[in-house]
Write an enzyme that holds these catalytic residues in place. Structure first.
Site, PDB file in Angstrom:
ATOM      1  N   TYR A  87      -2.719  -1.297  10.353  1.00 61.25           N
ATOM      2  CA  TYR A  87      -2.911  -1.434   8.824  1.00 61.25           C
ATOM      3  C   TYR A  87      -1.607  -0.741   8.360  1.00 61.25           C
ATOM      4  CZ  TYR A  87      -4.124  -1.299   4.194  1.00 61.25           C
ATOM      5  OH  TYR A  87      -4.256  -1.721   2.710  1.00 61.25           O
TER       6      TYR A  87
ATOM      7  N   SER B  99       0.675  -1.347   0.108  1.00 65.86           N
ATOM      8  CA  SER B  99      -0.191   0.029  -0.100  1.00 65.86           C
ATOM      9  C   SER B  99       1.015   1.124  -0.017  1.00 65.86           C
ATOM     10  CB  SER B  99      -0.905  -0.026   1.160  1.00 65.86           C
ATOM     11  OG  SER B  99      -1.478   1.355   1.208  1.00 65.86           O
TER      12      SER B  99
END
Length: 251
Positions: free
Chosen positions: A146, A133
């Site tokens: 996360y 990400s």
């Protein structure tokens, strides 16, 4: 391919099918995968196997490999796409949910890379794509755990790229920015106006990742604006990175 029931997984499956690859689809929900599989068979004439599995369960990766071996199925391209995010303050999120996310985003991804990477290295060829990400490049308040899992995926992927290159195995980490998928709803987040401007469609993200994989790159950030964000991070102290992310996310 993991995470095949929604989001980027649908586009990964379609693009690979267009390129002539037979597929094994893996995710928790079977019904969406069955629908996707039938569409791919009709549109592209490829063989598609659907295997529902909760990869957050310890040992799921080894069980999946064992199942595929009973069917004499060999994985030449592993797309480690399964994962999800949690939005909110760390202490206000039930720890059980955070641990489940870490199990899926980190442990399952690592185990899958190991069990299928062993076979690829023994054969002398193979490809592994790990979906990280844009949040892997900086600490992110309200996405603390996360973002940390995705930092692991990026670091792990780039290291494996060098380790396995001599075995004929290519490992690439894909870093998407905000993408129009079901991520926000699953994470319990709203989309700020600034983030909406940076949002990409899934298809270009998937194509960017697969191009980098076929070219043998260690990692790739999808999208020009996201590449600019990564470059800018190199010029900013980490305190400014955190502040910038809070502004963009509307936290």
């Amino acid at each position: 391919m993991t995470g095949a029931s929604s989001g980027l997984g649908i586009d990964f499956a379609d693009v690979l099918a267009v390129q002539g690859y037979n597929l094994v689809l893996v995710a928790r929900r079977q019904e969406p995968m069955e629908t996707l599989a039938e569409q791919l068979r009709i549109k592209h004439g490829v063989e598609v196997v659907v295997q529902p599995a909760d990869l957050a369960v310890p040992g799921a990766a080894a069980a999946l490999k064992g199942y595929l071996e009973t069917r004499s199925l060999q994985i030449d391209v592993l797309v480690n796409n399964a994962g999800y995010g949690l939005h909110g303050d760390f202490l206000e999120t039930p720890i059980e949910r955070t641990v489940d996310m870490i199990q899926l985003n980190v442990t399952a991804l690592t185990e899958l890379s190991y069990v299928f990477g062993q076979d690829m290295a023994a054969r002398g060829h193979g490809h592994v794509l790990l979906v990280a990400s844009l949040l892997a490049f900086q600490p992110v308040p309200t996405y603390a755990a996360y973002a940390a899992t995705k930092a692991y995926v990026l670091s792990f992927g780039e290291a494996l790229h060098d380790e396995l290159r001599s075995c004929g195995v290519t490992v690439t980490a894909l870093c998407p920015g905000h993408t129009k998928t079901g991520f926000d709803a699953a994470a319990g987040a709203t989309v700020s106006a600034a983030l909406r401007l940076l949002t990409m469609q899934p298809r270009p993200v998937v194509q960017s990742g697969l191009r980098a994989l076929w070219k043998g790159r260690a990692s790739v950030t999808a999208g020009i604006m996201n590449k600019f964000v990564v470059f800018s991070n190199r010029l900013m102290p980490r305190s400014m990175q955190r502040a910038a992310m809070k502004t963009v996310l509307g936290s």
